[in-house]
Write a protein that holds these residues in place. Structure first.
Motif, PDB file in Angstrom:
ATOM      1  N   HIS A   1       0.857  -1.202   0.000  1.00 14.31           N
ATOM      2  CA  HIS A   1       0.000   0.000   0.000  1.00 14.31           C
ATOM      3  C   HIS A   1       0.878   1.232   0.000  1.00 14.31           C
ATOM      4  CE1 HIS A   1      -2.223   3.318   2.042  1.00 14.31           C
ATOM      5  NE2 HIS A   1      -3.163   2.922   1.199  1.00 14.31           N
ATOM      6  N   ALA A   2       0.479   2.223  -0.792  1.00 17.68           N
ATOM      7  CA  ALA A   2       1.162   3.517  -0.807  1.00 17.68           C
ATOM      8  C   ALA A   2       0.206   4.580  -0.277  1.00 17.68           C
ATOM      9  CB  ALA A   2       1.630   3.864  -2.220  1.00 17.68           C
ATOM     10  N   GLY A   3       0.618   5.279   0.763  1.00 18.00           N
ATOM     11  CA  GLY A   3      -0.218   6.309   1.375  1.00 18.00           C
ATOM     12  C   GLY A   3       0.417   7.679   1.251  1.00 18.00           C
ATOM     13  N   HIS A   4      -0.408   8.674   0.904  1.00 19.45           N
ATOM     14  CA  HIS A   4       0.082  10.044   0.748  1.00 19.45           C
ATOM     15  C   HIS A   4      -0.500  10.890   1.879  1.00 19.45           C
ATOM     16  CE1 HIS A   4       1.282   9.788  -3.721  1.00 19.45           C
ATOM     17  NE2 HIS A   4       0.978   8.552  -3.321  1.00 19.45           N
ATOM     18  N   SER A   5       0.347  11.668   2.529  1.00 18.51           N
ATOM     19  CA  SER A   5      -0.148  12.596   3.551  1.00 18.51           C
ATOM     20  C   SER A   5       0.733  13.831   3.574  1.00 18.51           C
ATOM     21  CB  SER A   5      -0.152  11.933   4.932  1.00 18.51           C
ATOM     22  OG  SER A   5       1.166  11.694   5.385  1.00 18.51           O
ATOM     23  N   GLY A   6       0.114  14.943   3.885  1.00 15.94           N
ATOM     24  CA  GLY A   6       0.869  16.193   3.957  1.00 15.94           C
ATOM     25  C   GLY A   6       0.216  17.133   4.944  1.00 15.94           C
ATOM     26  N   SER A   7       0.937  18.151   5.301  1.00 23.63           N
ATOM     27  CA  SER A   7       0.391  19.155   6.213  1.00 23.63           C
ATOM     28  C   SER A   7       1.055  20.489   5.939  1.00 23.63           C
ATOM     29  CB  SER A   7       0.607  18.751   7.678  1.00 23.63           C
ATOM     30  OG  SER A   7       1.994  18.684   7.976  1.00 23.63           O
ATOM     31  N   VAL A   8       0.325  21.526   6.239  1.00 23.10           N
ATOM     32  CA  VAL A   8       0.889  22.875   6.164  1.00 23.10           C
ATOM     33  C   VAL A   8       0.504  23.595   7.442  1.00 23.10           C
ATOM     34  CG1 VAL A   8      -1.120  23.656   4.833  1.00 23.10           C
ATOM     35  CG2 VAL A   8       0.940  25.043   4.892  1.00 23.10           C
ATOM     36  N   GLU A   9       1.483  24.214   8.069  1.00 24.67           N
ATOM     37  CA  GLU A   9       1.249  25.000   9.275  1.00 24.67           C
ATOM     38  C   GLU A   9       1.798  26.402   9.063  1.00 24.67           C
ATOM     39  OE1 GLU A   9       1.658  23.235  13.206  1.00 24.67           O
ATOM     40  OE2 GLU A   9       2.522  21.488  12.226  1.00 24.67           O
ATOM     41  N   VAL A  10       1.000  27.389   9.438  1.00 25.38           N
ATOM     42  CA  VAL A  10       1.380  28.784   9.254  1.00 25.38           C
ATOM     43  C   VAL A  10       1.187  29.525  10.570  1.00 25.38           C
ATOM     44  CG1 VAL A  10       0.950  30.918   7.997  1.00 25.38           C
ATOM     45  CG2 VAL A  10       0.623  28.711   6.847  1.00 25.38           C
ATOM     46  N   THR A  11       2.202  30.244  10.999  1.00 21.39           N
ATOM     47  CA  THR A  11       2.101  31.150  12.139  1.00 21.39           C
ATOM     48  C   THR A  11       2.413  32.561  11.643  1.00 21.39           C
ATOM     49  OG1 THR A  11       2.824  29.437  13.681  1.00 21.39           O
ATOM     50  CG2 THR A  11       2.979  31.711  14.438  1.00 21.39           C
ATOM     51  N   VAL A  12       1.520  33.484  11.943  1.00 19.09           N
ATOM     52  CA  VAL A  12       1.741  34.884  11.573  1.00 19.09           C
ATOM     53  C   VAL A  12       1.945  35.676  12.857  1.00 19.09           C
ATOM     54  CG1 VAL A  12       0.809  36.933  10.453  1.00 19.09           C
ATOM     55  CG2 VAL A  12       0.369  34.666   9.476  1.00 19.09           C
ATOM     56  N   GLN A  13       3.034  36.425  12.881  1.00 18.49           N
ATOM     57  CA  GLN A  13       3.399  37.195  14.073  1.00 18.49           C
ATOM     58  C   GLN A  13       3.304  38.680  13.761  1.00 18.49           C
ATOM     59  OE1 GLN A  13       7.569  37.167  15.756  1.00 18.49           O
ATOM     60  NE2 GLN A  13       6.563  35.868  17.268  1.00 18.49           N
ATOM     61  N   ALA A  14       2.715  39.424  14.699  1.00 13.40           N
ATOM     62  CA  ALA A  14       2.630  40.876  14.516  1.00 13.40           C
ATOM     63  C   ALA A  14       4.027  41.495  14.615  1.00 13.40           C
ATOM     64  CB  ALA A  14       1.703  41.472  15.566  1.00 13.40           C
ATOM     65  N   GLY A  15       4.150  42.693  14.090  1.00  8.49           N
ATOM     66  CA  GLY A  15       5.452  43.356  14.072  1.00  8.49           C
ATOM     67  C   GLY A  15       6.039  43.600  15.441  1.00  8.49           C
ATOM     68  N   ASP A  16       5.193  43.665  16.487  1.00 12.86           N
ATOM     69  CA  ASP A  16       5.722  43.876  17.842  1.00 12.86           C
ATOM     70  C   ASP A  16       6.270  42.589  18.452  1.00 12.86           C
ATOM     71  OD1 ASP A  16       3.481  42.376  18.433  1.00 12.86           O
ATOM     72  OD2 ASP A  16       2.359  44.026  19.325  1.00 12.86           O
ATOM     73  N   HIS A  17       6.126  41.467  17.756  1.00 14.28           N
ATOM     74  CA  HIS A  17       6.626  40.166  18.184  1.00 14.28           C
ATOM     75  C   HIS A  17       5.991  39.690  19.496  1.00 14.28           C
ATOM     76  CE1 HIS A  17      10.596  40.511  15.670  1.00 14.28           C
ATOM     77  NE2 HIS A  17       9.485  40.545  14.940  1.00 14.28           N
ATOM     78  N   HIS A  18       4.865  40.232  19.872  1.00 14.27           N
ATOM     79  CA  HIS A  18       4.173  39.806  21.094  1.00 14.27           C
ATOM     80  C   HIS A  18       2.837  39.135  20.791  1.00 14.27           C
ATOM     81  CE1 HIS A  18       7.071  41.681  23.705  1.00 14.27           C
ATOM     82  NE2 HIS A  18       6.900  42.852  23.134  1.00 14.27           N
ATOM     83  N   ARG A  19       2.413  39.141  19.543  1.00 14.17           N
ATOM     84  CA  ARG A  19       1.106  38.598  19.187  1.00 14.17           C
ATOM     85  C   ARG A  19       1.272  37.671  17.989  1.00 14.17           C
ATOM     86  NH1 ARG A  19      -1.880  42.841  17.053  1.00 14.17           N
ATOM     87  NH2 ARG A  19       0.017  44.055  16.767  1.00 14.17           N
TER      88      ARG A  19
END
Length: 461
Positions: free
Chosen positions: A168-186
């Motif tokens: 059996h051949a199984g395909h899986s993937g994921s994408v994760e995105v984090t967006v940070q505000a310019g003040d680096h606190h949010r």
């Protein structure tokens, strides 16, 4: 790899060499492509390959069946020959195992001799073009985008001395995105499971993350206490995976899990979710396909390598909110009197019709989570867990998000949370952030849960 190093030839070679009474060979070849970005620029990409083999040799003795079970990375015929020799020796030196069972003899995949499938950076072609656009938007908005995308193709070959030949051949993937505000606190986060990245709408992800980041401009103080909480699908999925991990039939029958009955034995039939939600697994689930036969490289609480090759089918765990099945191996099924119901590699929890935004609009006062993180087991008997919120907790008042507060620690059981849930939103394919590395295939709804006790998260956690 072709010739004598081809996976199916290595499996056949192992079966030629073993000297015990029975043998199962499992080879998994995985090809992985990844793409990473940080501070609005792509940083790394590449492809890796690995191959793992497990050999189980059984030896019949007067006092039972002894077994040697070994797992290693292998590349050449010499590697598999050494692995078989060591598994043989281990079996002959071992004491009998009560869980040892004969290997399956049925099943033959017509593609057993086909080479393993692979992946490449080409899988990111359309995604990378979209990524360039959203990273440009991040620079213009003075927000920083971080994240990674990963695509795995795992081809499994299973052969037994009884005649089974499965692939059996199984395909899986994921994408994760984090967006940070310019003040680096949010910061805010989004994650998605995908099989081929053609269904990832990065522009839509970007719009949702920018909206959430705007919510963080106003900070609100929310003291510890009990709150009505909206768990988004990603958070529900992480709790579901922990619940699935605890569905062992033997543990329930022996009173070591929350699924045991008050008088002993497994409590199949008990109402767990008054909302009437149903939970199932299905190797053929569209967009969430899983291996259609059991293939494990080592024993755990739910699966036995002696069951490798057993066919997997659609299995209902909860029907109309009631517990219908527990996970068993052939051995634990015999011990408990429960049916043999093997573990399947995906989960689908049904839901209602409301979107998460619609659930927010009907909330008088509550907290909207983004995801859960660092979840740990406190008490296996009750499945009490503790964990943290991450990348955004938002206060909702009179149907609107009014600001963001600090992260919290929660301590509760997913069994109790399912029992207290008062609303389920529309089920959707999601990514359990904390469990993504070992169980990424989940469909789950958002849940509205009252009275979730929250305490301050330790600084830096």
């Amino acid at each position: 790899m072709t010739g004598d190093g081809a996976p199916h030839r290595l499996a056949e070679r192992a079966l030629e060499l073993f000297t015990g009474d029975a043998c199962t060979v499992l080879l998994t070849e995985t090809s992985s492509a990844h793409l990473r970005w940080a501070r609005n620029a792509v940083t790394t990409n590449g492809v890796t390959h690995d191959r793992t083999a497990t050999v189980v040799v059984s030896v019949d003795r007067a006092d039972g069946v002894a077994a040697g079970l070994l797992t290693r990375d292998v590349a050449t015929p010499a590697d598999i020959e050494a692995l078989v020799r060591d598994a043989d020796a281990s079996a002959r030196a071992a004491t009998p195992r009560p869980d040892a069972r004969p290997p399956i003899g049925e099943g033959r995949s017509s593609c057993f001799t086909a080479p393993p499938e692979g992946t490449s950076p080409a899988v990111f072609a359309g995604f990378a073009a979209d990524l360039g656009a959203v990273l440009g938007g991040g620079r213009r908005a003075r927000h920083e985008w971080y994240g990674f995308a990963r695509h795995d193709v795992s081809t499994t070959y299973l052969a037994t001395s009884s005649g089974a030949r499965l692939r059996h051949a199984g395909h899986s993937g994921s994408v994760e995105v984090t967006v940070q505000a310019g003040d680096h606190h949010r910061s805010v986060w989004s994650g998605q499971f995908t099989e081929d990245f053609r269904d990832v709408d990065l522009a839509a992800v970007g719009r949702d993350l920018e909206r959430r980041l705007a919510w963080t401009r106003r900070r609100v103080a929310v003291p510890e206490g009990k709150y009505e909480v909206l768990l988004p699908p990603a958070a529900t999925a992480d709790l579901l995976v922990r619940l699935y991990d605890a569905l062992g039939g033997r543990e329930a029958a022996e009173g070591g899990s929350p699924f045991g009955g008050p008088g002993g034995g497994a409590d199949v039939g008990r109402l767990l979710c008054p909302l009437g939600l149903s939970l199932h697994s299905d190797p053929g689930e569209p967009g969430l396909g899983a291996r259609p036969f059991l293939a494990v490289h080592g024993p755990d609480a739910l699966r036995s390598p002696f069951d490798n090759g057993q066919p997997l089918h659609r299995t209902v765990w909860l029907a109309d909110g009631r517990l219908r099945n527990l996970v068993t191996s052939r051995y634990s099924a015999e011990l408990t009197g429960l049916p043999f119901v093997p573990h399947v590699g995906n989960l689908v929890l049904g839901g209602g019709t409301a979107t998460l935004d619609e659930m927010v609009r009907t909330t008088r006062r509550g907290l909207l989570f983004t995801c859960l993180w660092y979840i740990r087991l406190v008490d296996p008997a009750t499945l009490l867990l503790t964990g943290l919120t991450r990348d955004g907790v938002f206060l909702v008042e009179d149907g609107e998000v009014v600001g963001a507060c600090e992260d919290f620690r929660f301590t509760d059981s997913p069994v109790d949370l399912l029992g207290r849930a008062t609303e389920a939103g529309r089920a959707e394919r999601t990514l359990p952030r904390d469990a993504r590395s070992w169980f990424p295939r989940v469909v789950a709804p958002a849940l509205r849960v009252p009275d979730l006790a929250l305490s301050p998260a330790a600084p830096g956690s």
